[in-house]
Every structure is written in structure tokens, then in C-alpha cells.
Design an enzyme around this catalytic site. Structure first.
Site, PDB file in Angstrom:
ATOM      1  N   ARG A  64       0.715  -1.189  -0.024  1.00  0.00           N
ATOM      2  CA  ARG A  64       0.249  -0.170   0.144  1.00  0.00           C
ATOM      3  C   ARG A  64       0.974   1.281   0.051  1.00  0.00           C
ATOM      4  O   ARG A  64       0.278   2.338   0.072  1.00  0.00           O
ATOM      5  CB  ARG A  64      -0.862   0.009   1.228  1.00  0.00           C
ATOM      6  CG  ARG A  64      -2.147  -1.205   1.117  1.00  0.00           C
ATOM      7  CD  ARG A  64      -3.345  -0.778   1.935  1.00  0.00           C
ATOM      8  NE  ARG A  64      -2.876  -0.839   3.549  1.00  0.00           N
ATOM      9  CZ  ARG A  64      -3.980  -0.368   4.159  1.00  0.00           C
ATOM     10  NH1 ARG A  64      -4.964  -0.270   4.011  1.00  0.00           N
ATOM     11  NH2 ARG A  64      -3.516  -0.325   5.661  1.00  0.00           N
ATOM     12  N   ASP A  65       2.184   1.079  -0.016  1.00  0.00           N
ATOM     13  CA  ASP A  65       2.932   2.394   0.014  1.00  0.00           C
ATOM     14  C   ASP A  65       4.158   2.156  -0.685  1.00  0.00           C
ATOM     15  O   ASP A  65       5.473   2.717  -0.371  1.00  0.00           O
ATOM     16  CB  ASP A  65       3.117   2.933   1.310  1.00  0.00           C
ATOM     17  CG  ASP A  65       3.621   4.635   1.273  1.00  0.00           C
ATOM     18  OD1 ASP A  65       3.271   5.235   0.085  1.00  0.00           O
ATOM     19  OD2 ASP A  65       4.090   5.083   2.167  1.00  0.00           O
ATOM     20  N   LEU A  66       4.142   1.494  -1.971  1.00  0.00           N
ATOM     21  CA  LEU A  66       5.301   1.375  -2.737  1.00  0.00           C
ATOM     22  C   LEU A  66       5.857   2.858  -3.262  1.00  0.00           C
ATOM     23  O   LEU A  66       5.231   3.479  -4.086  1.00  0.00           O
ATOM     24  CB  LEU A  66       5.241   0.311  -3.982  1.00  0.00           C
ATOM     25  CG  LEU A  66       4.758  -1.081  -3.388  1.00  0.00           C
ATOM     26  CD1 LEU A  66       4.423  -1.912  -4.642  1.00  0.00           C
ATOM     27  CD2 LEU A  66       5.776  -1.613  -2.642  1.00  0.00           C
ATOM     28  N   THR A 101       1.027   7.589  -0.542  1.00  0.00           N
ATOM     29  CA  THR A 101       1.634   8.373  -0.901  1.00  0.00           C
ATOM     30  C   THR A 101       1.010   9.053  -2.101  1.00  0.00           C
ATOM     31  O   THR A 101       0.823   8.290  -3.270  1.00  0.00           O
ATOM     32  CB  THR A 101       3.126   8.432  -1.068  1.00  0.00           C
ATOM     33  OG1 THR A 101       3.638   7.942   0.049  1.00  0.00           O
ATOM     34  CG2 THR A 101       3.950   9.855  -1.440  1.00  0.00           C
TER      35      THR A 101
END
Length: 201
Positions: A64-66, A101
Site C-alpha cells: 500500500r505504499d510502494l 503517498t
């Protein structure tokens, strides 16, 4: 039991080469040469790592935040490792929150719809573009505030694909990136498929 015995310790591997973000945007003289094969190898490793998360048993998980800041380099910049699992969740969980992000967030996440592991695929496509283009996502926007970028992504806009150029087989690379950016999550490839595609480059 003594207080000392109740302490919890976390043992973490030290990534001596820092983050991929620092590597991409460092202006120092010690920055190693950036080569096409480095980029493909990093992205192949990332695809395999995320594919592993998506295939975990008994429940798959989504990162969920690569983004480059959460990808660490070791072994003289040859090995890439996924970090910052603070946003990871099980795939079985119903997810509708705006997690991640803005520049790397999938449209369904922007719109607070139910989303799946395919949101990681979208983020992977942004990272792949960024590494190959060597530019920050949405650099071309005059307004790069979070809400402006979220509006762009939610409207189906994405980074400029033509910035990926001067590479062997560039049309196929653009095709892979474009496939990750499909507005309909089900039409995006799996991370396993992407790992295979990048292994063939």
C-alpha cells in the site's frame, strides 16, 4: 520477572546504500553510475518481492505504499529490498481508505473505493516509470500539491509516458508501464506476471 526481561527488541538489517530515492536524486560526487540494466534488475527484484507478498499464505498482504523512499539498496547498490511495512494489510480486509503517498496512489484508492492488491500494481508502474525516466512523478505539473496530484490520478492522468526513452525495447517497456496504469484494476497484470516480463528483458 525482571523489567529487563520484558523488553522487546527489534532486529533490523542495515541497508548500507540507503534508499532508492536517495540514489535517484543524490547530487553528490560519490553517486554510482546509473545504468539501464541496474534499473531493470531493481524493478525485477521489486516485482518478485511484491509478488511474494501477494501470494503469502494463509492470507496475502498488500504493501500500500510502494515508492523509492521505501525501497532500500544493499550489496553495492545491486540488491533492492522492500521496507516500511507500516501500511501493510491483509488482502482479506475490506479496504477503502486513502492509504499511501499521493504520487503513487491508485485511482481506486484516491476515490476511496474498495481496492485489492492491484493497487500495488499501479504503484509499481509509477516506480518503474520513475526509475526509467529518472524524473519525479508529475514533475510537469505547475501545481504539485497533494490534492492537485490526487485530482490528476483520480481523473485518469499519469506521468508522461514518453519520458521513458532511449532504451532498448522501449515500446515494450512503455506497454508494461501503461498496463499497470489501467483505470480498471482487474485489467492490470499481476505482480507475478510483471516479474516474468521483467526477467525477459
Amino acid at each position: 520477572m525482571e523489567d529487563e526481561e520484558r523488553k522487546t527488541l527489534v532486529l533490523m538489517e542495515y541497508a548500507e546504500c540507503g534508499s532508492l530515492h536517495d540514489y535517484l536524486y543524490c547530487d553528490g560526487e560519490q553517486k554510482p553510475n546509473f545504468k539501464y540494466m541496474h534499473a531493470l534488475e531493481w524493478m525485477h527484484q521489486l516485482a518478485k518481492g511484491v509478488a511474494y507478498l501477494h501470494a503469502m499464505k494463509p492470507r496475502a498482504v498488500i504493501h500500500r505504499d510502494l515508492k523509492p523512499a521505501n525501497l532500500l539498496l544493499t550489496n553495492e547498490f545491486r540488491t533492492l529490498k522492500i521496507a516500511d511495512f507500516g501500511t501493510v494489510t491483509e488482502l482479506a480486509t475490506v479496504m477503502t481508505g486513502n492509504i499511501g503517498t499521493p504520487s503513487y496512489m491508485a485511482p481506486e484508492v484516491v476515490h476511496a473505493k474498495v481496492y485489492t492488491e492491484k493497487s500495488d500494481v499501479f504503484s509499481f508502474g509509477i516506480v518503474l516509470w520513475e526509475v526509467l525516466a529518472q524524473k519525479k512523478p508529475f514533475y510537469h505539473l505547475e501545481n504539485r500539491e497533494h490534492f492537485a496530484i490526487l485530482f490528476q490520478i483520480g481523473s485518469g492522468k499519469h506521468p508522461i509516458l514518453e519520458d521513458v526513452k532511449n532504451y532498448p525495447d522501449v515500446q515494450n517497456l512503455r506497454y508494461v508501464i501503461r498496463s499497470c496504469w489501467k483505470m480498471e484494476p482487474k485489467k492490470r497484470p499481476t505482480m507475478e506476471h510483471l516479474a516474468i516480463c521483467l526477467d525477459d528483458r
